[in-house]
Design a protein around this motif. Sequence first.
Motif, mmCIF file in Angstrom:
data_model
loop_
_atom_site.group_PDB
_atom_site.id
_atom_site.type_symbol
_atom_site.label_atom_id
_atom_site.label_comp_id
_atom_site.label_asym_id
_atom_site.label_seq_id
_atom_site.Cartn_x
_atom_site.Cartn_y
_atom_site.Cartn_z
ATOM 1 N N ARG A 295 9.662 6.635 8.267
ATOM 2 C CA ARG A 295 9.340 7.724 8.105
ATOM 3 C C ARG A 295 9.559 7.921 6.929
ATOM 4 N NH1 ARG A 295 14.859 9.753 12.130
ATOM 5 N NH2 ARG A 295 14.319 8.629 13.886
ATOM 6 N N SER A 296 9.485 7.172 6.227
ATOM 7 C CA SER A 296 9.391 7.144 4.415
ATOM 8 C C SER A 296 8.115 7.883 3.746
ATOM 9 C CB SER A 296 10.543 6.529 3.471
ATOM 10 O OG SER A 296 9.371 5.474 3.999
ATOM 11 N N SER A 297 7.421 7.049 4.821
ATOM 12 C CA SER A 297 5.803 7.197 4.557
ATOM 13 C C SER A 297 4.528 8.081 5.200
ATOM 14 C CB SER A 297 5.267 5.591 4.476
ATOM 15 O OG SER A 297 5.211 5.157 5.754
ATOM 16 N N ALA A 298 5.462 8.545 6.106
ATOM 17 C CA ALA A 298 4.880 9.781 7.450
ATOM 18 C C ALA A 298 4.123 10.890 6.934
ATOM 19 C CB ALA A 298 5.756 10.057 8.057
ATOM 20 N N GLN B 156 -2.457 8.272 2.724
ATOM 21 C CA GLN B 156 -1.452 7.092 2.860
ATOM 22 C C GLN B 156 -1.153 6.730 4.178
ATOM 23 O OE1 GLN B 156 1.896 8.100 0.310
ATOM 24 N NE2 GLN B 156 3.227 7.173 1.512
ATOM 25 N N HIS B 157 -1.164 7.762 4.819
ATOM 26 C CA HIS B 157 -0.305 6.937 6.084
ATOM 27 C C HIS B 157 -1.182 6.483 7.386
ATOM 28 C CE1 HIS B 157 2.099 7.919 9.989
ATOM 29 N NE2 HIS B 157 0.886 8.057 10.810
ATOM 30 N N LEU B 158 -2.583 6.956 7.311
ATOM 31 C CA LEU B 158 -4.159 6.292 7.972
ATOM 32 C C LEU B 158 -3.777 5.123 7.658
ATOM 33 C CD1 LEU B 158 -6.064 9.304 8.347
ATOM 34 C CD2 LEU B 158 -4.304 8.298 10.219
ATOM 35 N N LEU B 159 -3.751 4.826 6.245
ATOM 36 C CA LEU B 159 -4.568 3.670 5.116
ATOM 37 C C LEU B 159 -3.111 2.576 5.911
ATOM 38 C CD1 LEU B 159 -5.973 4.475 2.218
ATOM 39 C CD2 LEU B 159 -6.964 3.704 4.330
ATOM 40 N N THR B 160 -1.298 2.667 5.685
ATOM 41 C CA THR B 160 -0.935 2.001 5.921
ATOM 42 C C THR B 160 -0.493 1.304 7.097
ATOM 43 O OG1 THR B 160 0.616 3.566 4.784
ATOM 44 C CG2 THR B 160 1.174 2.021 5.802
ATOM 45 N N PRO B 161 -1.252 0.283 7.477
ATOM 46 C CA PRO B 161 -0.687 -0.769 8.521
ATOM 47 C C PRO B 161 0.350 -0.560 9.613
ATOM 48 C CG PRO B 161 -0.808 -2.498 6.793
ATOM 49 C CD PRO B 161 -0.262 -0.738 6.665
ATOM 50 N N LYS B 162 -0.060 -0.123 10.847
ATOM 51 C CA LYS B 162 1.302 0.769 12.070
ATOM 52 C C LYS B 162 2.020 0.456 11.400
ATOM 53 C CE LYS B 162 -2.449 2.032 14.873
ATOM 54 N NZ LYS B 162 -3.361 1.720 16.393
ATOM 55 N N ARG C 80 5.962 13.934 3.514
ATOM 56 C CA ARG C 80 7.354 13.014 2.900
ATOM 57 C C ARG C 80 6.147 12.086 1.745
ATOM 58 N NH1 ARG C 80 12.070 11.959 6.589
ATOM 59 N NH2 ARG C 80 13.016 11.758 4.094
ATOM 60 N N ARG C 81 6.677 11.875 0.422
ATOM 61 C CA ARG C 81 7.103 11.391 -0.622
ATOM 62 C C ARG C 81 7.389 9.398 -0.454
ATOM 63 N NH1 ARG C 81 4.503 12.272 -5.156
ATOM 64 N NH2 ARG C 81 4.730 14.335 -4.825
ATOM 65 N N VAL C 82 6.817 8.851 -0.598
ATOM 66 C CA VAL C 82 7.450 7.178 -0.609
ATOM 67 C C VAL C 82 7.702 7.394 -2.491
ATOM 68 C CG1 VAL C 82 7.205 5.070 -1.203
ATOM 69 C CG2 VAL C 82 6.649 6.132 1.521
ATOM 70 N N GLU C 83 8.994 7.184 -2.739
ATOM 71 C CA GLU C 83 9.894 7.154 -3.543
ATOM 72 C C GLU C 83 9.038 5.542 -4.199
ATOM 73 O OE1 GLU C 83 10.227 10.090 -5.727
ATOM 74 O OE2 GLU C 83 10.030 11.209 -4.254
ATOM 75 N N PRO C 84 9.331 5.686 -5.749
ATOM 76 C CA PRO C 84 8.941 4.206 -6.695
ATOM 77 C C PRO C 84 9.871 3.559 -6.162
ATOM 78 C CG PRO C 84 7.699 6.419 -8.145
ATOM 79 C CD PRO C 84 8.780 6.101 -6.583
ATOM 80 N N GLN C 85 11.655 4.044 -6.098
ATOM 81 C CA GLN C 85 12.852 3.147 -6.170
ATOM 82 C C GLN C 85 12.832 2.972 -5.074
ATOM 83 O OE1 GLN C 85 12.198 6.267 -6.983
ATOM 84 N NE2 GLN C 85 13.420 6.839 -9.273
ATOM 85 N N LEU D 48 0.648 -1.176 -0.248
ATOM 86 C CA LEU D 48 0.205 0.283 -0.126
ATOM 87 C C LEU D 48 0.853 1.264 -0.431
ATOM 88 C CD1 LEU D 48 -3.278 1.023 -0.319
ATOM 89 C CD2 LEU D 48 -2.737 1.471 2.445
ATOM 90 N N PRO D 49 1.922 1.337 0.943
ATOM 91 C CA PRO D 49 2.476 2.813 0.658
ATOM 92 C C PRO D 49 2.844 3.078 -0.534
ATOM 93 C CG PRO D 49 3.515 1.020 3.012
ATOM 94 C CD PRO D 49 1.896 -0.306 1.722
ATOM 95 N N ILE D 50 3.458 1.855 -1.162
ATOM 96 C CA ILE D 50 3.539 2.320 -2.655
ATOM 97 C C ILE D 50 2.955 2.847 -3.566
ATOM 98 C CG2 ILE D 50 5.408 1.235 -4.646
ATOM 99 C CD1 ILE D 50 7.293 1.905 -1.543
ATOM 100 N N ILE D 51 1.971 1.779 -3.570
ATOM 101 C CA ILE D 51 1.350 1.831 -4.428
ATOM 102 C C ILE D 51 0.531 3.702 -4.199
ATOM 103 C CG2 ILE D 51 -1.128 1.734 -5.213
ATOM 104 C CD1 ILE D 51 -0.497 -1.376 -3.984
#
Length: 206
Positions: free
Chosen positions: A188-191, A177-183, A194-199, A110-113
């Motif tokens: 920090r990268s998905s907070a 995105q932060h709320l939907l990501t499992p705890k 801040r953007r989670v880069e595809p790389q 989910l974070p990358i999606i």
Amino acid sequence: MCAILTGIPLGVICSTNPRLAKFVLYVASITMTIPSVALFGLMIPVLSLIGQGIGFLPAVTALALYAQLPIIRNTYTAISNIDPALREAAKGMGMTTLERLRRVEIPIALPIIMAGVRMAVVINIGIAAVSAYIGAGGLGKIISRGIAQSDTAQIVAGAILVSVLAIIADYGIGGIQHLLTPKGLRTRSSARGRRVEPQSALSGTP
């Protein structure tokens, strides 16, 4: 929303078929390289066949096409890079393919999606300004009117409004995105903000 409803399922399907993934990503990449004015122009004769050559429908269709690449690519990359041991563990627990996808693979990916969705939204906000030239309205009307009247103030005002809208959308989707990501997967990268880069998916990190 249309791009999400088509892009994520396509990315999931591509993760099970490398040959299909290569073809789909190739087509999406080609679409992304078409200049926005040209793509909007191509929509006019095609949709004129149903009486919708200008206005809302051609703009939405073109924007949905532009949004496919980041969403499909991130979904495909994220699911393809999930640890095979997790899939085997899910199988060992008796999960079906759909259960494994819904309860294991999608939450992890989910974070990358969502990063792909954020990227698509920001890109489309900028491109949507051009759709004013085919009668779709929006903030692009301010810029196009400023160009027609050689009014720098209108051009700058329109550009600033589009930029602010893109920033707000980026931060807003980042919060979702932060709320939907499992705890357990929040880093920090998905907070928020801040953007989670595809790389990050390509390197195998969450």
